[in-house]
Scaffold this motif. Structure first.
Motif, PDB file in Angstrom:
ATOM      1  N   GLU A 135       0.853  -1.185   0.000  1.00 18.81           N
ATOM      2  CA  GLU A 135       0.000   0.000   0.000  1.00 18.81           C
ATOM      3  C   GLU A 135       0.890   1.237   0.000  1.00 18.81           C
ATOM      4  O   GLU A 135       0.974   1.977   0.979  1.00 18.81           O
ATOM      5  CB  GLU A 135      -0.966  -0.040   1.193  1.00 18.81           C
ATOM      6  CG  GLU A 135      -1.961  -1.197   1.052  1.00 18.81           C
ATOM      7  CD  GLU A 135      -2.992  -1.309   2.158  1.00 18.81           C
ATOM      8  OE1 GLU A 135      -2.777  -0.742   3.267  1.00 18.81           O
ATOM      9  OE2 GLU A 135      -4.022  -1.982   1.925  1.00 18.81           O
ATOM     10  N   GLY A 136       1.614   1.413  -1.109  1.00 20.07           N
ATOM     11  CA  GLY A 136       2.368   2.633  -1.322  1.00 20.07           C
ATOM     12  C   GLY A 136       3.708   2.697  -0.613  1.00 20.07           C
ATOM     13  O   GLY A 136       4.247   1.704  -0.095  1.00 20.07           O
ATOM     14  N   GLY A 147       0.550   6.643  -6.812  1.00 19.37           N
ATOM     15  CA  GLY A 147       1.475   7.721  -7.164  1.00 19.37           C
ATOM     16  C   GLY A 147       2.589   7.923  -6.152  1.00 19.37           C
ATOM     17  O   GLY A 147       3.506   8.729  -6.375  1.00 19.37           O
ATOM     18  N   SER A 148       2.542   7.195  -5.038  1.00 15.56           N
ATOM     19  CA  SER A 148       3.473   7.494  -3.941  1.00 15.56           C
ATOM     20  C   SER A 148       4.832   6.813  -4.098  1.00 15.56           C
ATOM     21  O   SER A 148       5.782   7.152  -3.396  1.00 15.56           O
ATOM     22  CB  SER A 148       2.862   7.064  -2.601  1.00 15.56           C
ATOM     23  OG  SER A 148       2.845   5.646  -2.499  1.00 15.56           O
ATOM     24  N   TYR A 149       4.935   5.857  -5.015  1.00  9.72           N
ATOM     25  CA  TYR A 149       6.182   5.087  -5.097  1.00  9.72           C
ATOM     26  C   TYR A 149       7.365   5.938  -5.558  1.00  9.72           C
ATOM     27  O   TYR A 149       8.514   5.576  -5.339  1.00  9.72           O
ATOM     28  CB  TYR A 149       5.988   3.861  -5.996  1.00  9.72           C
ATOM     29  CG  TYR A 149       5.067   2.845  -5.361  1.00  9.72           C
ATOM     30  CD1 TYR A 149       5.546   1.964  -4.401  1.00  9.72           C
ATOM     31  CD2 TYR A 149       3.707   2.798  -5.669  1.00  9.72           C
ATOM     32  CE1 TYR A 149       4.708   1.048  -3.783  1.00  9.72           C
ATOM     33  CE2 TYR A 149       2.853   1.889  -5.058  1.00  9.72           C
ATOM     34  CZ  TYR A 149       3.364   1.023  -4.118  1.00  9.72           C
ATOM     35  OH  TYR A 149       2.531   0.128  -3.493  1.00  9.72           O
ATOM     36  N   ARG A 150       7.066   7.077  -6.190  1.00  9.12           N
ATOM     37  CA  ARG A 150       8.206   7.882  -6.641  1.00  9.12           C
ATOM     38  C   ARG A 150       8.984   8.476  -5.469  1.00  9.12           C
ATOM     39  O   ARG A 150      10.114   8.904  -5.646  1.00  9.12           O
ATOM     40  CB  ARG A 150       7.766   8.949  -7.629  1.00  9.12           C
ATOM     41  CG  ARG A 150       6.781   9.959  -7.118  1.00  9.12           C
ATOM     42  CD  ARG A 150       6.247  10.735  -8.346  1.00  9.12           C
ATOM     43  NE  ARG A 150       5.517  11.923  -7.991  1.00  9.12           N
ATOM     44  CZ  ARG A 150       4.225  11.925  -7.665  1.00  9.12           C
ATOM     45  NH1 ARG A 150       3.545  10.784  -7.609  1.00  9.12           N
ATOM     46  NH2 ARG A 150       3.618  13.046  -7.370  1.00  9.12           N
ATOM     47  N   THR A 151       8.391   8.481  -4.293  1.00  6.90           N
ATOM     48  CA  THR A 151       9.131   8.987  -3.124  1.00  6.90           C
ATOM     49  C   THR A 151      10.070   7.929  -2.529  1.00  6.90           C
ATOM     50  O   THR A 151      10.852   8.243  -1.635  1.00  6.90           O
ATOM     51  CB  THR A 151       8.175   9.482  -2.012  1.00  6.90           C
ATOM     52  OG1 THR A 151       7.431   8.354  -1.517  1.00  6.90           O
ATOM     53  CG2 THR A 151       7.210  10.532  -2.540  1.00  6.90           C
ATOM     54  N   VAL A 152       9.945   6.690  -2.992  1.00  3.88           N
ATOM     55  CA  VAL A 152      10.845   5.630  -2.493  1.00  3.88           C
ATOM     56  C   VAL A 152      11.568   4.946  -3.652  1.00  3.88           C
ATOM     57  O   VAL A 152      11.896   3.761  -3.594  1.00  3.88           O
ATOM     58  CB  VAL A 152      10.092   4.578  -1.643  1.00  3.88           C
ATOM     59  CG1 VAL A 152       9.680   5.168  -0.309  1.00  3.88           C
ATOM     60  CG2 VAL A 152       8.872   4.020  -2.386  1.00  3.88           C
ATOM     61  N   ARG A 153      11.829   5.727  -4.702  1.00  5.99           N
ATOM     62  CA  ARG A 153      12.409   5.112  -5.908  1.00  5.99           C
ATOM     63  C   ARG A 153      13.756   4.464  -5.622  1.00  5.99           C
ATOM     64  O   ARG A 153      14.144   3.511  -6.288  1.00  5.99           O
ATOM     65  CB  ARG A 153      12.523   6.130  -7.040  1.00  5.99           C
ATOM     66  CG  ARG A 153      13.482   7.260  -6.768  1.00  5.99           C
ATOM     67  CD  ARG A 153      13.529   8.214  -7.933  1.00  5.99           C
ATOM     68  NE  ARG A 153      12.226   8.869  -8.137  1.00  5.99           N
ATOM     69  CZ  ARG A 153      11.948   9.689  -9.152  1.00  5.99           C
ATOM     70  NH1 ARG A 153      12.857   9.938 -10.054  1.00  5.99           N
ATOM     71  NH2 ARG A 153      10.775  10.253  -9.253  1.00  5.99           N
ATOM     72  N   HIS A 154      14.484   4.966  -4.622  1.00  5.21           N
ATOM     73  CA  HIS A 154      15.798   4.394  -4.304  1.00  5.21           C
ATOM     74  C   HIS A 154      15.673   3.024  -3.621  1.00  5.21           C
ATOM     75  O   HIS A 154      16.663   2.316  -3.482  1.00  5.21           O
ATOM     76  CB  HIS A 154      16.573   5.356  -3.401  1.00  5.21           C
ATOM     77  CG  HIS A 154      15.827   5.700  -2.133  1.00  5.21           C
ATOM     78  ND1 HIS A 154      14.637   6.421  -2.126  1.00  5.21           N
ATOM     79  CD2 HIS A 154      16.081   5.406  -0.847  1.00  5.21           C
ATOM     80  CE1 HIS A 154      14.213   6.546  -0.873  1.00  5.21           C
ATOM     81  NE2 HIS A 154      15.077   5.940  -0.086  1.00  5.21           N
ATOM     82  N   LEU A 155      14.478   2.657  -3.199  1.00  2.00           N
ATOM     83  CA  LEU A 155      14.296   1.374  -2.507  1.00  2.00           C
ATOM     84  C   LEU A 155      13.667   0.304  -3.397  1.00  2.00           C
ATOM     85  O   LEU A 155      13.621  -0.870  -3.014  1.00  2.00           O
ATOM     86  CB  LEU A 155      13.392   1.563  -1.273  1.00  2.00           C
ATOM     87  CG  LEU A 155      13.898   2.529  -0.207  1.00  2.00           C
ATOM     88  CD1 LEU A 155      12.847   2.728   0.887  1.00  2.00           C
ATOM     89  CD2 LEU A 155      15.201   2.009   0.401  1.00  2.00           C
ATOM     90  N   ILE A 156      13.157   0.700  -4.568  1.00  2.00           N
ATOM     91  CA  ILE A 156      12.423  -0.256  -5.403  1.00  2.00           C
ATOM     92  C   ILE A 156      13.122  -0.444  -6.745  1.00  2.00           C
ATOM     93  O   ILE A 156      13.806   0.448  -7.240  1.00  2.00           O
ATOM     94  CB  ILE A 156      10.959   0.187  -5.638  1.00  2.00           C
ATOM     95  CG1 ILE A 156      10.861   1.552  -6.313  1.00  2.00           C
ATOM     96  CG2 ILE A 156      10.206   0.196  -4.317  1.00  2.00           C
ATOM     97  CD1 ILE A 156       9.430   2.018  -6.567  1.00  2.00           C
ATOM     98  N   LEU A 157      12.963  -1.649  -7.319  1.00  2.00           N
ATOM     99  CA  LEU A 157      13.541  -1.835  -8.653  1.00  2.00           C
ATOM    100  C   LEU A 157      12.473  -1.816  -9.721  1.00  2.00           C
ATOM    101  O   LEU A 157      12.762  -1.766 -10.911  1.00  2.00           O
ATOM    102  CB  LEU A 157      14.405  -3.096  -8.723  1.00  2.00           C
ATOM    103  CG  LEU A 157      13.818  -4.468  -8.554  1.00  2.00           C
ATOM    104  CD1 LEU A 157      13.083  -4.934  -9.785  1.00  2.00           C
ATOM    105  CD2 LEU A 157      14.964  -5.441  -8.299  1.00  2.00           C
ATOM    106  N   GLY A 158      11.212  -1.874  -9.312  1.00  2.00           N
ATOM    107  CA  GLY A 158      10.130  -1.834 -10.280  1.00  2.00           C
ATOM    108  C   GLY A 158       8.812  -1.811  -9.545  1.00  2.00           C
ATOM    109  O   GLY A 158       8.779  -1.821  -8.301  1.00  2.00           O
ATOM    110  N   ALA A 206       6.664   7.107 -13.349  1.00  2.00           N
ATOM    111  CA  ALA A 206       6.843   8.319 -12.536  1.00  2.00           C
ATOM    112  C   ALA A 206       7.976   8.115 -11.536  1.00  2.00           C
ATOM    113  O   ALA A 206       8.694   9.057 -11.191  1.00  2.00           O
ATOM    114  CB  ALA A 206       5.543   8.667 -11.809  1.00  2.00           C
ATOM    115  N   ALA A 207       8.151   6.881 -11.081  1.00  2.00           N
ATOM    116  CA  ALA A 207       9.230   6.577 -10.144  1.00  2.00           C
ATOM    117  C   ALA A 207      10.540   6.288 -10.877  1.00  2.00           C
ATOM    118  O   ALA A 207      11.592   6.167 -10.239  1.00  2.00           O
ATOM    119  CB  ALA A 207       8.847   5.381  -9.268  1.00  2.00           C
ATOM    120  N   GLY A 208      10.486   6.124 -12.188  1.00  2.00           N
ATOM    121  CA  GLY A 208      11.694   5.816 -12.957  1.00  2.00           C
ATOM    122  C   GLY A 208      12.186   4.401 -12.751  1.00  2.00           C
ATOM    123  O   GLY A 208      13.389   4.134 -12.795  1.00  2.00           O
ATOM    124  N   VAL A 209      11.253   3.456 -12.525  1.00  2.00           N
ATOM    125  CA  VAL A 209      11.642   2.060 -12.294  1.00  2.00           C
ATOM    126  C   VAL A 209      10.948   1.158 -13.318  1.00  2.00           C
ATOM    127  O   VAL A 209      10.066   1.608 -14.057  1.00  2.00           O
ATOM    128  CB  VAL A 209      11.295   1.605 -10.858  1.00  2.00           C
ATOM    129  CG1 VAL A 209      12.076   2.433  -9.842  1.00  2.00           C
ATOM    130  CG2 VAL A 209       9.783   1.676 -10.601  1.00  2.00           C
TER     131      VAL A 209
END
Ligand code: COA
Ligand code: MG
Length: 280
Positions: A94-95, A126-137, A178-181
């Motif tokens: 959930e985000g 839309g919130s995943y872009r704030t944790v882009r450094h933690l996710i690969l996709g 939007a998160a670049g993943v």
């Protein structure tokens, strides 16, 4: 990174794990969640960890842990983190809050959240872009949410998604970009329908997905092919790049009777770059 096909393998099936190694899937998703019955979870954790320790060659090894609000995830992590999976798949995410919660429990391991499995998850896409450094996709699913809300199905009789699930697919796609993943398309459950799968996977790449999850060995080569640019596509992309190079200073060109401008050039460069990272 090349991440076209990600094959699910139940975490309590070592025979299938062995078989999965020889299939040319870019990643295996060893599942501790829905593909494993509750009584088989402890065995699945051990078998998955052992497999990971012994099989360090070949595809990337991802593990799907149980949901954050299950009372299973801490035991999952305790059993498998030492075996150093390449990523963790987080179901019922959930985000950004969920991603941060898992990252705190499993520092340094990239996360691939499944982003559309609960009603609340929909409002966090839309919130995943704030944790882009933690996710690969980002990936999504069309199976759990209908069950969660008492809907009878996410698909029309011809197999296409109903409007609520078309919307989720789009939001997951744009949430990922939007998160670049990586934007990872969901599974095609009818695993004997290989023509339907081929059409579905082609549509996924057309729409901007970068890879797709699989559930059966027969799906892997079809998905890999669908996410590999064809010779014709590459030739056209190169021709577009060449046309702009031959006309310096021009923003829009006549390309065989069709207008091309900056977005087409970007698209062409992206395709060539994709082909370069995808070559073995
Ligand atoms: N990974 C590795 N091998 C697999 C496999 C998988 N996901 N699915 C099937 N196989 C193997 C089988 O072991 C069998 O091998 P064999 O010929 O050496 O005996 C072969 O592929 C053919 O299998 P088949 O009989 O067509 O499938 P099935 O009816 O036994 O199983 C499923 C169908 C859907 C249960 C099975 O494909 C599966 O377990 N998929 C993954 C499910 C999952 O993880 N779901 C969670 C995410 S949605
Ligand atoms: Mg599920």
């Amino acid at each position: 990174m090349r991440l076209r096909s990600l094959l699910f393998v139940p975490g309590d099936r070592p025979d299938r794990m062995e078989k999965a190694l020889g299939l040319e899937a870019d990643a295996l998703i060893l599942d501790l969640e829905d593909a494993v019955a509750p009584q088989a979870k402890p065995a699945a954790r051990q078998l998955t960890a052992e497999f990971l320790r012994s099989a360090k060659q070949g595809p990337m090894f991802f593990i799907r842990v149980n949901a954050l609000d299950s009372d299973l995830i801490d035991d999952d992590l305790e059993a498998i983190l030492d075996a150093r999976p390449d990523a963790l798949i987080l179901p019922k995410a959930e985000g950004a809050t969920s991603v941060r919660a898992l990252a705190a429990k499993a520092p340094g391991i990239p996360i691939l959240p499944i982003t559309t499995e609960t009603p609340a998850a929909v409002f966090e896409l839309g919130s995943y872009r704030t944790v882009r450094h933690l996710i690969l996709g980002l990936t999504w699913g069309a199976e759990d949410l209908p069950a969660a809300i008492g809907a009878t199905n996410s698909r029309e009789e011809d197999g296409s998604y109903t409007p609520p699930y078309e919307m989720l697919r789009s939001l997951a796609l744009f949430g990922a970009h939007a998160a670049g993943v990586e934007a990872i398309e969901t599974v095609y459950p009818a695993f004997r329908e290989l023509d339907g799968l081929a059409a579905y996977a082609r549509r996924a790449r057309r729409d901007g997905f970068t890879g797709m999850m699989a559930i059966h060995p027969a799906q892997v080569p079809i998905i890999n092919a669908a996410f590999t640019p064809t010779v014709e596509e590459l030739a056209e992309a190169q021709a577009i790049i060449d046309a702009f190079a031959a006309n310096p200073g021009r923003g829009a060109l006549n390309f065989g009777g069709r207008m091309i401008d900056a977005p087409h050039l970007r698209q062409a460069r992206r395709l060539i770059a994709l082909a370069e990272t995808a070559s073995p």
